[in-house]
Design an enzyme around this catalytic site. Structure first.
Site, short mmCIF file in Angstrom:
data_model
loop_
_atom_site.label_atom_id
_atom_site.label_comp_id
_atom_site.label_asym_id
_atom_site.label_seq_id
_atom_site.Cartn_x
_atom_site.Cartn_y
_atom_site.Cartn_z
N ASP A 166 6.05 -2.22 5.10
CA ASP A 166 6.01 -2.42 3.66
C ASP A 166 4.72 -3.14 3.27
O ASP A 166 4.03 -3.73 4.11
CB ASP A 166 7.26 -3.17 3.18
CG ASP A 166 7.33 -4.58 3.73
OD1 ASP A 166 6.50 -5.42 3.32
OD2 ASP A 166 8.20 -4.84 4.58
N ALA A 167 4.39 -3.10 1.99
CA ALA A 167 3.11 -3.62 1.52
C ALA A 167 2.92 -5.10 1.85
O ALA A 167 1.80 -5.56 2.08
CB ALA A 167 2.98 -3.40 0.02
#
Length: 301
Positions: A166-167
């Protein structure tokens, strides 16, 4: 014209030239590597490369070692066992295996390791205009265009991310155009282990590892860690290393939140046998042949 001390051939070239004397000439109209033999049980490719040379270039071993492997019946091409050195093959289209394990012989198939920085989205295109891993893939191909056969050839290669981070998570992420390896590394049935280091809120208790290994219940089902190590435990925050096989979305963050320790910072440090090592955020490197072979063995390729 003065060529100085520059050499235009090596021992391999001389060996190849000698062998070409007896090699059948490519048929007119054949492709870049020549036409396939007409018999389904004969992997010989007219105009192809000698099998032991292909194996040696793929890092299997020296020419002599590869010849011995072939003579021992340990090498197969497109499912056909080959026992005679000198068989010519097309490494770009034929599947070559040693002792049942795939040998990656196509130089256009590459896999690289990226230390994904936080804030970078694991997608090849983001409609919101955020930085993506696609930009890193393009940068690697541009910087290594010469080794990949030129700018035009490098630009034609398409690397995609192997799984996701995820970011907000940094760490080890693979980019590859090896479809079969990507499929197996991301498919749940192959259960490749992943290790994360998390900085979490609060002081974790000594019983946390056992609790996470025993399993916690999440909204999408139970999850258990394979291994948990407390690296540091302080009232202001703790550092925990978690290894598990699951690839479920934000699974480490949700596990640690479920036991009362929300994640402040998270990094993936290991994927299967691969480790980040000294790779810093934003840096990339191509996997070695040994690393590829180890990954393949982990997923039965």
């Amino acid at each position: 014209m003065d060529f100085g001390a520059e050499e235009f051939y090596d021992d391999d070239d001389l060996e190849e030239i000698d062998y070409e004397v007896d090699a059948p000439a490519p048929e007119e109209g054949a492709g870049a590597a020549g036409a396939r033999a007409s018999r389904a049980d004969d992997p010989y490719v007219v105009g192809g490369q000698r099998l032991q040379k292909v194996l040696a270039h793929a890092g299997v071993g020296s020419r002599r070692v590869c010849e011995q492997l072939i003579a021992a019946g340990r090498v197969s091409v497109d499912g056909v066992r080959v026992t005679e050195p000198g068989v010519r093959v097309d490494p770009a289209i034929q599947e070559i295996r040693v002792d049942g394990s795939r040998v990656l012989t196509d130089p256009d198939v590459i896999t690289i390791m990226l230390h994904k920085p936080t804030g970078v989205v694991t997608t090849m295109e983001d409609p919101e205009g955020r930085p993506t891993v696609a930009e890193y893939a393009e940068r690697f191909l541009t910087e290594h265009a010469e080794q990949l056969g030129g700018a035009e050839k490098a630009a034609a290669l398409r690397l995609v991310h192997v799984g996701r981070l995820d970011a907000d998570t940094e760490g080890l992420l693979l980019l590859s155009n090896d479809g079969e390896l990507t499929h197996r590394l991301t498919h749940p049935s192959y259960e490749v282990a992943k290790t994360y280091v998390a900085v979490v809120e609060g002081r974790v208790g000594a019983g946390l590892p056992q609790r996470l290994r025993r399993g916690v219940e999440l909204e999408d089902g139970p999850i258990a860690a394979d291994r948990v190590v407390i690296k540091e435990a302080r009232p202001s925050g703790s550092i925990v290393e978690v290894t598990l096989h699951s690839g479920r979305n934000r699974i480490v963050r949700r596990m640690l939140a479920a036991v009362g320790h929300p994640v402040i910072r998270l990094s993936r440090t290991r994927l299967g046998s691969l480790t980040l090592g000294g790779l810093r955020p934003g840096q990339m490197r191509a996997l070695t042949g040994a690393e590829i072979n180890a990954l393949q063995q982990e997923v039965g390729l």
